[in-house]
Design a protein around this motif. Structure first.
Motif, PDB file in Angstrom:
ATOM      1  N   ILE A  64       0.839  -1.201   0.000  1.00 57.30           N
ATOM      2  CA  ILE A  64       0.000   0.000   0.000  1.00 57.30           C
ATOM      3  C   ILE A  64       0.873   1.249   0.000  1.00 57.30           C
ATOM      4  CG2 ILE A  64      -1.645   1.342   1.355  1.00 57.30           C
ATOM      5  CD1 ILE A  64      -2.896  -1.273   2.191  1.00 57.30           C
ATOM      6  N   LEU A  65       1.880   1.270   0.877  1.00 55.83           N
ATOM      7  CA  LEU A  65       2.743   2.452   0.956  1.00 55.83           C
ATOM      8  C   LEU A  65       3.535   2.683  -0.326  1.00 55.83           C
ATOM      9  CD1 LEU A  65       4.057   2.155   4.601  1.00 55.83           C
ATOM     10  CD2 LEU A  65       2.436   3.820   3.700  1.00 55.83           C
ATOM     11  N   ALA A  66       3.873   1.612  -1.030  1.00 51.20           N
ATOM     12  CA  ALA A  66       4.603   1.736  -2.286  1.00 51.20           C
ATOM     13  C   ALA A  66       3.688   2.101  -3.445  1.00 51.20           C
ATOM     14  CB  ALA A  66       5.336   0.436  -2.597  1.00 51.20           C
ATOM     15  N   ASN A  67       2.380   2.154  -3.184  1.00 48.34           N
ATOM     16  CA  ASN A  67       1.385   2.530  -4.184  1.00 48.34           C
ATOM     17  C   ASN A  67       1.461   1.625  -5.420  1.00 48.34           C
ATOM     18  OD1 ASN A  67      -0.794   4.014  -4.946  1.00 48.34           O
ATOM     19  ND2 ASN A  67       0.419   5.640  -5.904  1.00 48.34           N
ATOM     20  N   LEU A  68       1.514   0.308  -5.152  1.00 45.30           N
ATOM     21  CA  LEU A  68       1.550  -0.653  -6.245  1.00 45.30           C
ATOM     22  C   LEU A  68       0.163  -0.788  -6.864  1.00 45.30           C
ATOM     23  CD1 LEU A  68       3.834  -3.373  -4.644  1.00 45.30           C
ATOM     24  CD2 LEU A  68       4.466  -1.559  -6.219  1.00 45.30           C
ATOM     25  N   LYS A  69       0.075  -1.567  -7.916  1.00 40.97           N
ATOM     26  CA  LYS A  69      -1.203  -1.762  -8.603  1.00 40.97           C
ATOM     27  C   LYS A  69      -2.206  -2.437  -7.666  1.00 40.97           C
ATOM     28  CE  LYS A  69       0.918  -2.227 -13.108  1.00 40.97           C
ATOM     29  NZ  LYS A  69       1.172  -3.086 -14.266  1.00 40.97           N
ATOM     30  N   PRO A  70      -3.496  -2.125  -7.830  1.00 44.08           N
ATOM     31  CA  PRO A  70      -4.514  -2.719  -6.958  1.00 44.08           C
ATOM     32  C   PRO A  70      -4.531  -4.251  -6.977  1.00 44.08           C
ATOM     33  CG  PRO A  70      -5.452  -0.857  -8.123  1.00 44.08           C
ATOM     34  CD  PRO A  70      -4.070  -1.078  -8.681  1.00 44.08           C
ATOM     35  N   LYS A  71      -4.215  -4.857  -8.103  1.00 40.30           N
ATOM     36  CA  LYS A  71      -4.203  -6.329  -8.176  1.00 40.30           C
ATOM     37  C   LYS A  71      -3.113  -6.911  -7.268  1.00 40.30           C
ATOM     38  CE  LYS A  71      -5.130 -10.096 -11.009  1.00 40.30           C
ATOM     39  NZ  LYS A  71      -6.482 -10.464 -11.278  1.00 40.30           N
ATOM     40  N   ILE A  72      -1.949  -6.292  -7.251  1.00 42.62           N
ATOM     41  CA  ILE A  72      -0.862  -6.758  -6.393  1.00 42.62           C
ATOM     42  C   ILE A  72      -1.235  -6.563  -4.930  1.00 42.62           C
ATOM     43  CG2 ILE A  72       1.551  -6.374  -5.735  1.00 42.62           C
ATOM     44  CD1 ILE A  72       2.052  -5.562  -8.667  1.00 42.62           C
ATOM     45  N   ILE A  73      -1.836  -5.423  -4.624  1.00 41.28           N
ATOM     46  CA  ILE A  73      -2.249  -5.149  -3.250  1.00 41.28           C
ATOM     47  C   ILE A  73      -3.316  -6.140  -2.805  1.00 41.28           C
ATOM     48  CG2 ILE A  73      -3.383  -3.449  -1.763  1.00 41.28           C
ATOM     49  CD1 ILE A  73      -2.006  -1.282  -3.455  1.00 41.28           C
ATOM     50  N   PHE A  74      -4.287  -6.418  -3.672  1.00 42.93           N
ATOM     51  CA  PHE A  74      -5.353  -7.367  -3.332  1.00 42.93           C
ATOM     52  C   PHE A  74      -4.790  -8.768  -3.113  1.00 42.93           C
ATOM     53  CE2 PHE A  74      -8.863 -10.240  -4.598  1.00 42.93           C
ATOM     54  CZ  PHE A  74      -9.776  -9.876  -3.618  1.00 42.93           C
ATOM     55  N   ASN A  75      -3.897  -9.199  -3.976  1.00 43.97           N
ATOM     56  CA  ASN A  75      -3.290 -10.521  -3.808  1.00 43.97           C
ATOM     57  C   ASN A  75      -2.432 -10.585  -2.545  1.00 43.97           C
ATOM     58  OD1 ASN A  75      -4.498 -11.579  -6.095  1.00 43.97           O
ATOM     59  ND2 ASN A  75      -2.810 -10.973  -7.416  1.00 43.97           N
ATOM     60  N   SER A  76      -1.756  -9.489  -2.210  1.00 44.26           N
ATOM     61  CA  SER A  76      -0.978  -9.430  -0.971  1.00 44.26           C
ATOM     62  C   SER A  76      -1.886  -9.519   0.243  1.00 44.26           C
ATOM     63  CB  SER A  76      -0.168  -8.145  -0.906  1.00 44.26           C
ATOM     64  OG  SER A  76       0.761  -8.090  -1.941  1.00 44.26           O
ATOM     65  N   LEU A  77      -3.047  -8.883   0.158  1.00 44.53           N
ATOM     66  CA  LEU A  77      -4.022  -8.964   1.240  1.00 44.53           C
ATOM     67  C   LEU A  77      -4.478 -10.394   1.454  1.00 44.53           C
ATOM     68  CD1 LEU A  77      -6.074  -7.815   3.277  1.00 44.53           C
ATOM     69  CD2 LEU A  77      -7.589  -7.384   1.336  1.00 44.53           C
ATOM     70  N   LEU A  78      -4.824 -11.063   0.370  1.00 41.73           N
ATOM     71  CA  LEU A  78      -5.267 -12.457   0.491  1.00 41.73           C
ATOM     72  C   LEU A  78      -4.149 -13.345   1.037  1.00 41.73           C
ATOM     73  CD1 LEU A  78      -7.340 -12.920  -2.783  1.00 41.73           C
ATOM     74  CD2 LEU A  78      -8.160 -12.439  -0.479  1.00 41.73           C
ATOM     75  N   GLY A  79      -2.932 -13.120   0.595  1.00 47.75           N
ATOM     76  CA  GLY A  79      -1.802 -13.902   1.081  1.00 47.75           C
ATOM     77  C   GLY A  79      -1.540 -13.682   2.563  1.00 47.75           C
ATOM     78  N   ALA A  80      -1.550 -12.417   2.973  1.00 50.21           N
ATOM     79  CA  ALA A  80      -1.291 -12.098   4.381  1.00 50.21           C
ATOM     80  C   ALA A  80      -2.378 -12.680   5.277  1.00 50.21           C
ATOM     81  CB  ALA A  80      -1.193 -10.588   4.568  1.00 50.21           C
ATOM     82  N   LEU A  81      -3.629 -12.511   4.866  1.00 52.18           N
ATOM     83  CA  LEU A  81      -4.719 -13.071   5.668  1.00 52.18           C
ATOM     84  C   LEU A  81      -4.660 -14.593   5.691  1.00 52.18           C
ATOM     85  CD1 LEU A  81      -7.752 -10.804   4.735  1.00 52.18           C
ATOM     86  CD2 LEU A  81      -6.479 -10.871   6.881  1.00 52.18           C
ATOM     87  N   GLY A  82      -4.331 -15.194   4.561  1.00 50.35           N
ATOM     88  CA  GLY A  82      -4.228 -16.652   4.506  1.00 50.35           C
ATOM     89  C   GLY A  82      -3.155 -17.193   5.432  1.00 50.35           C
ATOM     90  N   ILE A  83      -1.984 -16.591   5.388  1.00 52.30           N
ATOM     91  CA  ILE A  83      -0.874 -17.035   6.247  1.00 52.30           C
ATOM     92  C   ILE A  83      -1.235 -16.875   7.719  1.00 52.30           C
ATOM     93  CG2 ILE A  83       1.486 -16.463   6.973  1.00 52.30           C
ATOM     94  CD1 ILE A  83       2.057 -15.855   3.989  1.00 52.30           C
ATOM     95  N   CYS A  84      -1.756 -15.714   8.081  1.00 50.52           N
ATOM     96  CA  CYS A  84      -2.075 -15.449   9.492  1.00 50.52           C
ATOM     97  C   CYS A  84      -3.201 -16.345   9.996  1.00 50.52           C
ATOM     98  CB  CYS A  84      -2.423 -13.985   9.694  1.00 50.52           C
ATOM     99  SG  CYS A  84      -0.997 -12.894   9.537  1.00 50.52           S
ATOM    100  N   ILE A  85      -4.206 -16.565   9.177  1.00 53.63           N
ATOM    101  CA  ILE A  85      -5.326 -17.422   9.608  1.00 53.63           C
ATOM    102  C   ILE A  85      -4.865 -18.865   9.760  1.00 53.63           C
ATOM    103  CG2 ILE A  85      -7.539 -18.376   8.855  1.00 53.63           C
ATOM    104  CD1 ILE A  85      -8.195 -15.544   7.790  1.00 53.63           C
TER     105      ILE A  85
END
Length: 97
Positions: A64-85
């Protein structure tokens, strides 16, 4: 893939709102995962798990801070939530035994 595409479309349309809410969500889920991991002890395996949880949440914040493309941010969100869950469920299961 229908659910993924629908969620991504909604995320892309309301990018700023969803990204802000997702920062709070990943912080809460990551914090809960860290708490449960540390409740199991503080050995090497717990520290590796703690590193994975923190790194996943920080990676999402970085995209988010690097202002990457929304697709990369969305996939990072899913990855982070998946790992933590996954870490949260595994460590709760270990505590219950």
């Amino acid at each position: 893939m229908g659910l993924y595409n629908k969620l991504y479309y909604d995320f892309e349309q309301m990018y700023l709102g969803y990204a802000t809410l997702a920062i709070i969500l990943t912080s809460c889920v990551g914090g809960a995962a860290a708490m449960v991991i540390l409740m199991n002890g503080h050995g090497f395996s717990q520290m590796v798990q703690l590193f994975l949880a923190v790194a996943a949440c920080m990676w999402y914040n970085t995209t988010i801070l690097a202002n990457l493309k929304p697709k990369i941010i969305f996939n990072s969100l899913l990855g982070a939530l998946g790992i933590c869950i996954i870490l949260l469920i595994v460590n709760i299961w270990i505590l219950m035994q």
